[in-house]
Each structure stands twice: as C-alpha cells, then as structure tokens.
Design a protein around this motif. Structure first.
Motif, PDB file in Angstrom:
ATOM      1  N   GLU A   1       0.869  -1.178   0.000  1.00  0.00           N
ATOM      2  CA  GLU A   1       0.000   0.000   0.000  1.00  0.00           C
ATOM      3  C   GLU A   1       0.904   1.227   0.000  1.00  0.00           C
ATOM      4  OE1 GLU A   1      -3.416   0.017  -0.049  1.00  0.00           O
ATOM      5  OE2 GLU A   1      -3.348  -2.170  -0.194  1.00  0.00           O
ATOM      6  N   ALA A   2       0.728   2.090  -0.979  1.00  0.00           N
ATOM      7  CA  ALA A   2       1.575   3.277  -1.079  1.00  0.00           C
ATOM      8  C   ALA A   2       1.290   4.234   0.076  1.00  0.00           C
ATOM      9  CB  ALA A   2       1.340   3.975  -2.411  1.00  0.00           C
ATOM     10  N   PRO A   3       2.308   4.605   0.829  1.00  0.00           N
ATOM     11  CA  PRO A   3       2.105   5.551   1.923  1.00  0.00           C
ATOM     12  C   PRO A   3       1.800   6.950   1.378  1.00  0.00           C
ATOM     13  CG  PRO A   3       4.425   4.922   1.760  1.00  0.00           C
ATOM     14  CD  PRO A   3       3.682   4.114   0.753  1.00  0.00           C
ATOM     15  N   ASP A   4       0.954   7.664   2.094  1.00  0.00           N
ATOM     16  CA  ASP A   4       0.614   9.022   1.670  1.00  0.00           C
ATOM     17  C   ASP A   4       1.598  10.021   2.282  1.00  0.00           C
ATOM     18  OD1 ASP A   4      -0.170   9.239   4.336  1.00  0.00           O
ATOM     19  OD2 ASP A   4      -2.308   9.384   3.878  1.00  0.00           O
ATOM     20  N   ALA A   5       1.388  11.297   1.985  1.00  0.00           N
ATOM     21  CA  ALA A   5       2.289  12.342   2.468  1.00  0.00           C
ATOM     22  C   ALA A   5       2.333  12.387   3.993  1.00  0.00           C
ATOM     23  CB  ALA A   5       1.868  13.690   1.900  1.00  0.00           C
ATOM     24  N   ARG A   6       1.216  12.166   4.643  1.00  0.00           N
ATOM     25  CA  ARG A   6       1.185  12.175   6.116  1.00  0.00           C
ATOM     26  C   ARG A   6       2.090  11.079   6.677  1.00  0.00           C
ATOM     27  NH1 ARG A   6      -4.473  12.402   8.384  1.00  0.00           N
ATOM     28  NH2 ARG A   6      -4.078  14.614   8.193  1.00  0.00           N
ATOM     29  N   GLU A   7       2.040   9.901   6.076  1.00  0.00           N
ATOM     30  CA  GLU A   7       2.906   8.805   6.524  1.00  0.00           C
ATOM     31  C   GLU A   7       4.373   9.138   6.258  1.00  0.00           C
ATOM     32  OE1 GLU A   7       4.610   5.338   7.958  1.00  0.00           O
ATOM     33  OE2 GLU A   7       2.671   6.253   8.393  1.00  0.00           O
ATOM     34  N   PHE A   8       4.662   9.737   5.094  1.00  0.00           N
ATOM     35  CA  PHE A   8       6.051  10.127   4.818  1.00  0.00           C
ATOM     36  C   PHE A   8       6.542  11.160   5.818  1.00  0.00           C
ATOM     37  CE2 PHE A   8       6.369   7.806   0.865  1.00  0.00           C
ATOM     38  CZ  PHE A   8       7.725   7.534   0.822  1.00  0.00           C
ATOM     39  N   LEU A   9       5.698  12.092   6.177  1.00  0.00           N
ATOM     40  CA  LEU A   9       6.088  13.094   7.168  1.00  0.00           C
ATOM     41  C   LEU A   9       6.437  12.412   8.491  1.00  0.00           C
ATOM     42  CD1 LEU A   9       6.527  15.984   8.025  1.00  0.00           C
ATOM     43  CD2 LEU A   9       4.057  16.157   8.465  1.00  0.00           C
ATOM     44  N   SER A  10       5.651  11.438   8.887  1.00  0.00           N
ATOM     45  CA  SER A  10       5.937  10.682  10.099  1.00  0.00           C
ATOM     46  C   SER A  10       7.275   9.950   9.980  1.00  0.00           C
ATOM     47  CB  SER A  10       4.804   9.688  10.361  1.00  0.00           C
ATOM     48  OG  SER A  10       5.111   8.874  11.459  1.00  0.00           O
ATOM     49  N   ARG A  11       7.532   9.349   8.830  1.00  0.00           N
ATOM     50  CA  ARG A  11       8.796   8.635   8.620  1.00  0.00           C
ATOM     51  C   ARG A  11       9.983   9.599   8.667  1.00  0.00           C
ATOM     52  NH1 ARG A  11       7.311   4.090   3.937  1.00  0.00           N
ATOM     53  NH2 ARG A  11       5.510   3.262   5.060  1.00  0.00           N
ATOM     54  N   ILE A  12       9.840  10.745   8.035  1.00  0.00           N
ATOM     55  CA  ILE A  12      10.922  11.742   8.056  1.00  0.00           C
ATOM     56  C   ILE A  12      11.230  12.133   9.499  1.00  0.00           C
ATOM     57  CG2 ILE A  12      11.565  14.106   7.436  1.00  0.00           C
ATOM     58  CD1 ILE A  12       9.786  13.700   4.886  1.00  0.00           C
ATOM     59  N   ARG A  13      10.206  12.421  10.257  1.00  0.00           N
ATOM     60  CA  ARG A  13      10.402  12.839  11.651  1.00  0.00           C
ATOM     61  C   ARG A  13      11.057  11.728  12.465  1.00  0.00           C
ATOM     62  NH1 ARG A  13       4.637  15.918  12.136  1.00  0.00           N
ATOM     63  NH2 ARG A  13       5.393  17.947  11.389  1.00  0.00           N
ATOM     64  N   ASN A  14      10.648  10.494  12.264  1.00  0.00           N
ATOM     65  CA  ASN A  14      11.234   9.380  13.007  1.00  0.00           C
ATOM     66  C   ASN A  14      12.702   9.170  12.652  1.00  0.00           C
ATOM     67  OD1 ASN A  14       8.962   8.738  14.523  1.00  0.00           O
ATOM     68  ND2 ASN A  14       8.157   7.345  12.966  1.00  0.00           N
ATOM     69  N   ILE A  15      13.008   9.181  11.365  1.00  0.00           N
ATOM     70  CA  ILE A  15      14.396   8.965  10.924  1.00  0.00           C
ATOM     71  C   ILE A  15      15.301  10.081  11.421  1.00  0.00           C
ATOM     72  CG2 ILE A  15      15.939   8.902   8.882  1.00  0.00           C
ATOM     73  CD1 ILE A  15      14.316   6.320   9.143  1.00  0.00           C
ATOM     74  N   THR A  16      14.844  11.338  11.267  1.00  0.00           N
ATOM     75  CA  THR A  16      15.722  12.481  11.553  1.00  0.00           C
ATOM     76  C   THR A  16      15.897  12.766  13.044  1.00  0.00           C
ATOM     77  OG1 THR A  16      13.920  14.065  11.183  1.00  0.00           O
ATOM     78  CG2 THR A  16      15.340  13.516   9.294  1.00  0.00           C
TER      79      THR A  16
END
Length: 189
Positions: free
Chosen positions: A34-49
């Motif tokens: 399932e392709a993640p949406d922008a909200r999920e990417f924002l969460s991933r960016i915050r977690n990684i960084t």
C-alpha cells in the motif's frame, strides 16, 4: 545537471509519496503493498531524523530523489550498523545520481560513527544490485523466496559495506550534534 542536495523538510513529504508510489504499485523493488501518503512520509521523516539524516535531491528545485539510513536493529549492541534506502524518480535513473547519493550516505554515516551499512535488495531489482556492487557492497546473505508480490515470490539479498573497523566504537552521534558537518558534506554533492 544542476542537482542540489539538502536535508529533507516537512514539505518534501508530498513529493516523496508521489515518487515512491510507482515503486509500491508497479514493482517488487519494495515489499510495501500500500503506497504511503504524504502524512505517513512526514511521520517517517520525523522518526528517521531524530537520529539520522534524510537527504533530498532536487533538480531545478523539483524533488527527484531521496536517501536515508536508519538503525539496522533497535537493540543497543547493533547501533553501529545502519540500513540504507535510496529512491529516484524513475525517469532520473541511470544518470549516476544513485551512485552519488550512496557515497553521500556513506560519508554522513561515517561522520556519525557507523561502522557498517546494510541494504536489502530484491532479486527483481538487478539495477540496484549492480549499483551496490559498483559502490563496493558485498553480499552478506540471501533470503530465498521471502516476499510474495505481484503474483510471484521474490528473494532478498543482504548487501553490506564496511565503513570503519569495528574496534572500541564510540556511541553514534545524533544528527543534531553533527548537523553542520553533514550539511557541509551535502554542499559538496
């Protein structure tokens, strides 16, 4: 080629979701279904960084790729190993950008104190296997037929590259402590 590389910002999440969607929907390069949406990417960016950089590559101010790494495993004894990911917009592949991003990730990881980078590459992605081999990654293992996607089974290669000898390591330095060094490195992309 007027490429710029910088640390990811929240506004990149929409472009990352758009760039990644075809990989999810049309390939077995990723095992996400399932392709993640922008909200999920924002969460991933915050977690990684919280710990590591997430890098954005742009051409004429348009996002054409991203790369990041994260801890290989959550247990403390594994902290010197990180798993990398590199994704380019599909029409930007084959231009040497992936090679440059891999080098950039390696330099950033070394600044932070990582000793080994790991990458999981599906057997249905020979271009990525070639890229990793060209960048000096060695096969560490193979998980045969471990993922089922798009109507068939796919194997996954574990590839690794040693950045530093694993002797008396210091704890990994979080992004906030080495941000200026990493930003300096990104300026020389």
């Amino acid at each position: 080629m007027s490429l710029q590389v910088r640390l990811a910002v929240a506004a990149d999440a929409v472009a990352f979701a758009d760039l990644y969607r075809p990989y999810v929907e049309q390939t077995a390069i990723t095992f996400e279904t399932e392709a993640p949406d922008a909200r999920e990417f924002l969460s991933r960016i915050r977690n990684i960084t919280r710990l590591n950089p997430w890098i954005t590559v742009t051409e004429q101010e348009e996002v054409i790729g991203y790369a990041y790494y994260h801890p290989f495993h959550s247990r403390a004894a594994y902290q010197w190993w990180a798993e990398i990911s590199v994704y380019l917009r599909q029409d930007c592949r084959g231009r040497g950008i992936g090679t440059r991003l891999m080098s950039c990730l390696e330099e950033c990881a070394a600044i932070q104190g990582y000793t080994e980078l790991l990458s999981l590459v599906t057997s249905s992605n020979p271009a990525s296997l070639h890229l990793h081999q060209r960048c000096g990654y060695q096969q560490l293992g193979l998980l045969p037929n471990c993922g089922f996607k798009l109507g068939q089974w796919h194997s996954v290669y574990y590839l690794g590259k040693t950045l530093a000898a694993p002797i008396a390591p210091c704890p990994i330095q979080p992004l906030d402590q080495v941000r200026s060094q990493i930003e300096q490195r990104l300026c020389h992309f």
